[in-house]
Scaffold this motif. Structure first.
Motif, short mmCIF file in Angstrom:
data_model
loop_
_atom_site.label_atom_id
_atom_site.label_comp_id
_atom_site.label_asym_id
_atom_site.label_seq_id
_atom_site.Cartn_x
_atom_site.Cartn_y
_atom_site.Cartn_z
N ALA A 114 0.82 -1.21 0.00
CA ALA A 114 0.00 0.00 0.00
C ALA A 114 0.86 1.26 0.00
O ALA A 114 0.48 2.28 -0.59
N ILE A 115 2.03 1.19 0.65
CA ILE A 115 2.90 2.36 0.73
C ILE A 115 3.54 2.67 -0.63
O ILE A 115 3.63 3.83 -1.04
N VAL A 116 3.98 1.63 -1.34
CA VAL A 116 4.76 1.84 -2.56
C VAL A 116 3.90 1.90 -3.82
O VAL A 116 4.44 2.09 -4.92
N THR A 117 2.60 1.74 -3.69
CA THR A 117 1.74 1.74 -4.88
C THR A 117 0.69 2.83 -4.77
O THR A 117 0.40 3.33 -3.69
N PRO A 118 0.09 3.18 -5.91
CA PRO A 118 -1.04 4.12 -5.87
C PRO A 118 -2.19 3.53 -5.06
O PRO A 118 -2.26 2.30 -4.87
N PRO A 119 -3.11 4.36 -4.59
CA PRO A 119 -4.20 3.88 -3.73
C PRO A 119 -5.31 3.17 -4.49
O PRO A 119 -6.45 3.63 -4.51
N ASP A 120 -4.95 2.08 -5.16
CA ASP A 120 -6.00 1.26 -5.79
C ASP A 120 -5.65 -0.20 -5.56
O ASP A 120 -4.49 -0.59 -5.45
N VAL A 121 -6.69 -1.03 -5.50
CA VAL A 121 -6.54 -2.43 -5.12
C VAL A 121 -5.70 -3.20 -6.13
O VAL A 121 -4.87 -4.04 -5.77
N VAL A 122 -5.90 -2.94 -7.42
CA VAL A 122 -5.18 -3.68 -8.47
C VAL A 122 -3.67 -3.53 -8.31
O VAL A 122 -2.92 -4.51 -8.33
N SER A 123 -3.20 -2.30 -8.15
CA SER A 123 -1.78 -2.04 -8.01
C SER A 123 -1.22 -2.72 -6.76
O SER A 123 -0.13 -3.30 -6.78
N GLN A 124 -1.96 -2.65 -5.66
CA GLN A 124 -1.49 -3.26 -4.42
C GLN A 124 -1.37 -4.78 -4.56
O GLN A 124 -0.43 -5.38 -4.05
N LEU A 125 -2.33 -5.39 -5.24
CA LEU A 125 -2.28 -6.84 -5.43
C LEU A 125 -1.12 -7.24 -6.33
O LEU A 125 -0.47 -8.28 -6.11
N ILE A 126 -0.83 -6.43 -7.34
CA ILE A 126 0.27 -6.73 -8.26
C ILE A 126 1.60 -6.77 -7.51
O ILE A 126 2.49 -7.58 -7.81
N VAL A 127 1.74 -5.92 -6.51
CA VAL A 127 2.96 -5.91 -5.71
C VAL A 127 2.91 -6.97 -4.61
O VAL A 127 3.90 -7.65 -4.35
N ALA A 128 1.75 -7.14 -3.97
CA ALA A 128 1.65 -8.02 -2.82
C ALA A 128 1.71 -9.50 -3.18
O ALA A 128 2.33 -10.29 -2.45
N ILE A 129 1.08 -9.90 -4.28
CA ILE A 129 0.99 -11.33 -4.63
C ILE A 129 2.38 -11.97 -4.79
O ILE A 129 2.63 -13.04 -4.21
N PRO A 130 3.30 -11.40 -5.57
CA PRO A 130 4.63 -12.02 -5.66
C PRO A 130 5.33 -12.12 -4.32
O PRO A 130 6.03 -13.10 -4.05
N MET A 131 5.14 -11.12 -3.45
CA MET A 131 5.77 -11.15 -2.14
C MET A 131 5.18 -12.26 -1.28
O MET A 131 5.90 -12.94 -0.53
N LEU A 132 3.87 -12.48 -1.39
CA LEU A 132 3.24 -13.58 -0.66
C LEU A 132 3.70 -14.93 -1.18
O LEU A 132 3.89 -15.87 -0.41
N VAL A 133 3.89 -15.02 -2.49
CA VAL A 133 4.39 -16.27 -3.09
C VAL A 133 5.79 -16.58 -2.56
O VAL A 133 6.12 -17.73 -2.25
N ILE A 134 6.63 -15.54 -2.48
CA ILE A 134 7.99 -15.72 -1.95
C ILE A 134 7.93 -16.22 -0.50
O ILE A 134 8.69 -17.12 -0.10
N TYR A 135 7.04 -15.65 0.29
CA TYR A 135 6.92 -16.08 1.69
C TYR A 135 6.44 -17.52 1.79
O TYR A 135 6.96 -18.31 2.59
N GLU A 136 5.47 -17.90 0.95
CA GLU A 136 4.98 -19.27 0.95
C GLU A 136 6.08 -20.23 0.51
O GLU A 136 6.21 -21.34 1.05
N ALA A 137 6.88 -19.82 -0.47
CA ALA A 137 7.99 -20.66 -0.92
C ALA A 137 9.00 -20.84 0.20
O ALA A 137 9.60 -21.93 0.35
N SER A 138 9.19 -19.82 1.01
CA SER A 138 10.11 -19.91 2.15
C SER A 138 9.61 -20.93 3.17
O SER A 138 10.40 -21.70 3.73
N ILE A 139 8.30 -20.94 3.41
CA ILE A 139 7.72 -21.93 4.33
C ILE A 139 7.93 -23.33 3.80
O ILE A 139 8.29 -24.26 4.54
N PHE A 140 7.71 -23.51 2.50
CA PHE A 140 7.87 -24.82 1.87
C PHE A 140 9.31 -25.31 1.99
O PHE A 140 9.56 -26.47 2.35
N ILE A 141 10.26 -24.43 1.72
CA ILE A 141 11.67 -24.79 1.81
C ILE A 141 12.05 -25.11 3.25
O ILE A 141 12.77 -26.08 3.53
N SER A 142 11.56 -24.31 4.18
CA SER A 142 11.83 -24.56 5.59
C SER A 142 11.30 -25.93 6.02
O SER A 142 11.95 -26.65 6.80
N SER A 143 10.14 -26.30 5.50
CA SER A 143 9.55 -27.61 5.84
C SER A 143 10.43 -28.76 5.35
O SER A 143 10.65 -29.74 6.08
#
Length: 274
Positions: free
Chosen positions: A231-260
């Protein structure tokens, strides 16, 4: 296979190895920085000032997407109402030097990883030390992918947002050269390092400092933090926030998988040793 005996090297020997790691990495950065100095015109005019133009590839992509979704020109960027100015006597010289050093760090990153691997490899098992090339390839690929994500997604969205944001029409946006460059460097390097999260989690899990249970337990907090950052680095619209947030969430999920995976392998190894 047993780990290499760490007692072969004293604490001072490890410090000496660390010192040479830093020296070799610094030399590599300076070598690449020198190379980038000779192409600095291209770096500034095409790469750094690229997001300042409404014709930048990211803006054109979102404009085409807007038309395909039937939103007309609602998310099209038609102008960049701001100017960049240098307000320090030595400002442009300092920025040139530090921009070349930053570019040198990005280009030298695989070599820095190689030096880091050579430093930590004695603490690994023999079969793990054989995966040096794979480690460097994956870690470097993640870093460069993060750099590209930062440059083509985070930077243009941030530039567009701050360029068009006004508290009043009385105030004109005139950004200092230093702040503009700083935003780009921070966005690009931070994104590149964030994409290294799976590698960092891998080693933290091996050291017993992190477990997959811990990462899952704090998953909801991680989601909140990621959404706030988006939300900080993107314009105040949902589409832009999701475009930035989704890859970051994928990276975090991948980290959990690797840790497992690492955690299960360690549990099996400990069970065999016992």
């Amino acid at each position: 296979m047993e780990k290499k005996e760490l007692k072969e090297m004293s604490f001072l020997d490890h410090l000496e190895e660390l010192r040479w790691l830093l020296v070799r990495s610094t030399v590599a950065i300076l070598v690449f920085a020198t190379f980038t100095f000779f192409v600095s015109d291209y770096i500034f005019d095409v790469i750094i000032f690229g997001p300042k133009s409404p014709d930048f590839i990211t803006y054109r992509f979102f404009c085409d997407l807007s038309h395909q979704l039937g939103f007309a020109d609602s998310i099209c960027v038609t102008e960049m109402p701001f100017i960049i100015q240098n307000i320090d006597v030595e400002g442009q010289v300092n920025i040139l030097v530090w921009t070349c050093i930053t570019a040198g760090f990005i280009l030298a990153f695989p070599y820095i990883l190689l030096q880091l691997w050579n430093f930590i490899s004695p603490a690994l098992y023999e079969n793990e030390r054989k995966h040096a090339k794979l480690f460097i390839f994956i870690a470097s690929s993640l870093f460069f992918l993060g750099v590209l994500f930062g440059y083509f997604v985070v930077v243009p969205m941030s530039v567009n947002f701050f360029a068009t944001f006004k508290v009043s029409d009385v105030v004109q946006n005139q950004f200092s050269f230093d702040s503009y460059i700083g935003m780009i460097k921070t966005s690009v390097i931070a994104s590149g390092l964030f994409f290294e999260l799976p590698i960092i989690i891998y080693f933290l899990t091996k050291l017993g400092l992190v477990t997959p249970q811990f990462l899952r337990q704090y998953w909801k907090y991680a989601v909140v933090i990621i959404l706030i950052v988006a939300a900080i680095v993107t314009p105040p619209d949902v589409v832009s926030q999701l475009i930035v947030a989704i890859p970051m969430l994928v990276i975090y999920e991948a980290s959990i998988f690797i840790s497992s995976i690492v955690y299960k392998n360690q549990q099996k190894r400990d069970g065999q040793l016992s």
